[in-house]
Design a protein around this motif. Sequence first.
Motif, PDB file in Angstrom:
ATOM      1  N   ALA A  43      22.558 -26.621  10.613  1.00 57.62           N
ATOM      2  CA  ALA A  43      22.125 -27.887  11.206  1.00 57.62           C
ATOM      3  C   ALA A  43      22.155 -29.016  10.179  1.00 57.62           C
ATOM      4  CB  ALA A  43      20.716 -27.736  11.785  1.00 57.62           C
ATOM      5  N   LEU A  44      21.664 -28.741   8.972  1.00 61.37           N
ATOM      6  CA  LEU A  44      21.650 -29.766   7.930  1.00 61.37           C
ATOM      7  C   LEU A  44      23.061 -30.186   7.537  1.00 61.37           C
ATOM      8  CD1 LEU A  44      18.809 -28.413   5.613  1.00 61.37           C
ATOM      9  CD2 LEU A  44      18.717 -30.448   7.064  1.00 61.37           C
ATOM     10  N   THR A  45      24.021 -29.289   7.739  1.00 59.02           N
ATOM     11  CA  THR A  45      25.411 -29.605   7.395  1.00 59.02           C
ATOM     12  C   THR A  45      26.134 -30.308   8.528  1.00 59.02           C
ATOM     13  OG1 THR A  45      25.515 -27.662   5.942  1.00 59.02           O
ATOM     14  CG2 THR A  45      27.612 -28.633   6.645  1.00 59.02           C
ATOM     15  N   TRP A  46      26.117 -29.705   9.714  1.00 58.53           N
ATOM     16  CA  TRP A  46      26.952 -30.187  10.820  1.00 58.53           C
ATOM     17  C   TRP A  46      26.323 -31.306  11.627  1.00 58.53           C
ATOM     18  CZ3 TRP A  46      31.964 -28.701  11.425  1.00 58.53           C
ATOM     19  CH2 TRP A  46      32.389 -27.610  10.645  1.00 58.53           C
ATOM     20  N   LEU A  47      25.020 -31.549  11.444  1.00 52.01           N
ATOM     21  CA  LEU A  47      24.367 -32.655  12.144  1.00 52.01           C
ATOM     22  C   LEU A  47      24.151 -33.858  11.232  1.00 52.01           C
ATOM     23  CD1 LEU A  47      21.693 -30.822  14.360  1.00 52.01           C
ATOM     24  CD2 LEU A  47      23.923 -31.744  15.035  1.00 52.01           C
ATOM     25  N   ASN A  48      24.916 -33.915  10.166  1.00 49.39           N
ATOM     26  CA  ASN A  48      24.807 -35.016   9.220  1.00 49.39           C
ATOM     27  C   ASN A  48      26.089 -35.850   9.263  1.00 49.39           C
ATOM     28  OD1 ASN A  48      24.415 -36.773   7.117  1.00 49.39           O
ATOM     29  ND2 ASN A  48      24.289 -35.199   5.524  1.00 49.39           N
ATOM     30  N   PRO A  49      26.049 -37.041   9.845  1.00 45.84           N
ATOM     31  CA  PRO A  49      27.260 -37.877   9.929  1.00 45.84           C
ATOM     32  C   PRO A  49      27.886 -38.173   8.578  1.00 45.84           C
ATOM     33  CG  PRO A  49      25.532 -38.750  11.336  1.00 45.84           C
ATOM     34  CD  PRO A  49      24.900 -37.673  10.500  1.00 45.84           C
ATOM     35  N   HIS A  50      27.062 -38.247   7.522  1.00 49.46           N
ATOM     36  CA  HIS A  50      27.604 -38.545   6.200  1.00 49.46           C
ATOM     37  C   HIS A  50      28.567 -37.453   5.738  1.00 49.46           C
ATOM     38  CE1 HIS A  50      25.163 -42.052   5.697  1.00 49.46           C
ATOM     39  NE2 HIS A  50      24.029 -41.378   5.823  1.00 49.46           N
ATOM     40  N   VAL A  51      28.328 -36.220   6.186  1.00 54.56           N
ATOM     41  CA  VAL A  51      29.230 -35.128   5.829  1.00 54.56           C
ATOM     42  C   VAL A  51      30.621 -35.400   6.380  1.00 54.56           C
ATOM     43  CG1 VAL A  51      29.737 -32.680   6.198  1.00 54.56           C
ATOM     44  CG2 VAL A  51      27.419 -33.403   5.632  1.00 54.56           C
ATOM     45  N   TYR A  52      30.684 -35.891   7.622  1.00 48.30           N
ATOM     46  CA  TYR A  52      31.975 -36.191   8.239  1.00 48.30           C
ATOM     47  C   TYR A  52      32.646 -37.374   7.544  1.00 48.30           C
ATOM     48  CZ  TYR A  52      30.301 -33.103  11.907  1.00 48.30           C
ATOM     49  OH  TYR A  52      29.821 -32.013  12.591  1.00 48.30           O
ATOM     50  N   LEU A  53      31.843 -38.373   7.208  1.00 48.37           N
ATOM     51  CA  LEU A  53      32.401 -39.550   6.543  1.00 48.37           C
ATOM     52  C   LEU A  53      32.995 -39.174   5.185  1.00 48.37           C
ATOM     53  CD1 LEU A  53      29.633 -42.189   7.358  1.00 48.37           C
ATOM     54  CD2 LEU A  53      31.888 -41.975   8.410  1.00 48.37           C
ATOM     55  N   ASP A  54      32.279 -38.289   4.452  1.00 50.35           N
ATOM     56  CA  ASP A  54      32.738 -37.910   3.117  1.00 50.35           C
ATOM     57  C   ASP A  54      33.920 -36.958   3.152  1.00 50.35           C
ATOM     58  OD1 ASP A  54      30.810 -39.475   1.984  1.00 50.35           O
ATOM     59  OD2 ASP A  54      29.411 -37.846   1.582  1.00 50.35           O
ATOM     60  N   THR A  55      33.815 -35.903   3.964  1.00 52.99           N
ATOM     61  CA  THR A  55      34.835 -34.848   3.939  1.00 52.99           C
ATOM     62  C   THR A  55      36.023 -35.153   4.847  1.00 52.99           C
ATOM     63  OG1 THR A  55      33.610 -33.609   5.638  1.00 52.99           O
ATOM     64  CG2 THR A  55      33.181 -33.051   3.343  1.00 52.99           C
ATOM     65  N   VAL A  56      35.738 -35.458   6.114  1.00 52.61           N
ATOM     66  CA  VAL A  56      36.829 -35.644   7.071  1.00 52.61           C
ATOM     67  C   VAL A  56      37.551 -36.963   6.846  1.00 52.61           C
ATOM     68  CG1 VAL A  56      37.454 -35.823   9.510  1.00 52.61           C
ATOM     69  CG2 VAL A  56      35.699 -34.197   8.790  1.00 52.61           C
ATOM     70  N   PHE A  57      36.788 -38.050   6.678  1.00 49.40           N
ATOM     71  CA  PHE A  57      37.407 -39.367   6.591  1.00 49.40           C
ATOM     72  C   PHE A  57      37.822 -39.735   5.161  1.00 49.40           C
ATOM     73  CE2 PHE A  57      34.718 -39.570  10.393  1.00 49.40           C
ATOM     74  CZ  PHE A  57      35.684 -39.876  11.327  1.00 49.40           C
ATOM     75  N   LEU A  58      36.851 -39.754   4.240  1.00 54.82           N
ATOM     76  CA  LEU A  58      37.156 -40.209   2.882  1.00 54.82           C
ATOM     77  C   LEU A  58      38.108 -39.249   2.165  1.00 54.82           C
ATOM     78  CD1 LEU A  58      36.825 -42.164   0.604  1.00 54.82           C
ATOM     79  CD2 LEU A  58      34.685 -41.039  -0.028  1.00 54.82           C
ATOM     80  N   LEU A  59      37.731 -37.974   2.099  1.00 58.15           N
ATOM     81  CA  LEU A  59      38.602 -37.005   1.434  1.00 58.15           C
ATOM     82  C   LEU A  59      39.952 -36.894   2.144  1.00 58.15           C
ATOM     83  CD1 LEU A  59      36.157 -34.106   0.445  1.00 58.15           C
ATOM     84  CD2 LEU A  59      37.554 -35.474  -1.097  1.00 58.15           C
ATOM     85  N   GLY A  60      39.918 -36.964   3.485  1.00 53.00           N
ATOM     86  CA  GLY A  60      41.168 -36.904   4.238  1.00 53.00           C
ATOM     87  C   GLY A  60      42.081 -38.069   3.930  1.00 53.00           C
TER      88      GLY A  60
END
Length: 217
Positions: A130-147
């Motif tokens: 939950a702490l990982t997948w319910l954190n929008p910042h995780v998506y911004l950092d990994t999916v968007f920025l790193l991508g």
Amino acid sequence: MLSSLAAGFGLGLSLIVAIGAQNLFVLRQGVRREHVLSVVAVCAVSDAVLIALGVSGIGAVVTAVPWLLDVVRWAGAAFLVGYGMLAARRALRPTGAALHVETEAPPAERGGRTMVATTTRTAAVLTCLALTWLNPHVYLDTVFLLGSVAATHGAERGVFGVGAAAASLVWFAALGYGARFLGRWLDSPGAWRVLDGVIALVMWGLAFSLVLPVFTG
């Protein structure tokens, strides 16, 4: 190839090494020596999956569905508030004995004092997810920025992603297994109450930061 690998490792590490809900939870489990391998594995595998999605270019697809991030934003904020309340409750009304974390004693008993394990493996894994997948910042950092950065490496974007995933694994393993050395400073109920109080404040602060853009943007 090595330059792309190093770049991915460096950027991935710089994004992960920050005080956040996920890191605090890994730290707490590491100090308590509760299900550390499971927690580290969940964090590292989750990051690897998200990084792979970012490197594959799925970030552009998600951008076309902005309401998806809003759902994650509010769900994540609600979870962080709830987890913060649990931490605050532990700080205000501690239960059980202090957690003693000497290095050589068996897990059930150390120094003649009984250990109290308050988190089951299932609960630890679900909380970590939950702490990982319910954190929008995780998506911004990994999916968007790193991508986005990975795309600049052309044919070696996969190597860049491997470097970023390796950084995640190294960091969470170091945090989870290195946290036990903090045990000497947390070997009292008072110290744990302070730690849980800090965790509660950080969780609430993160929850507030998630929803603030909705009202200011």
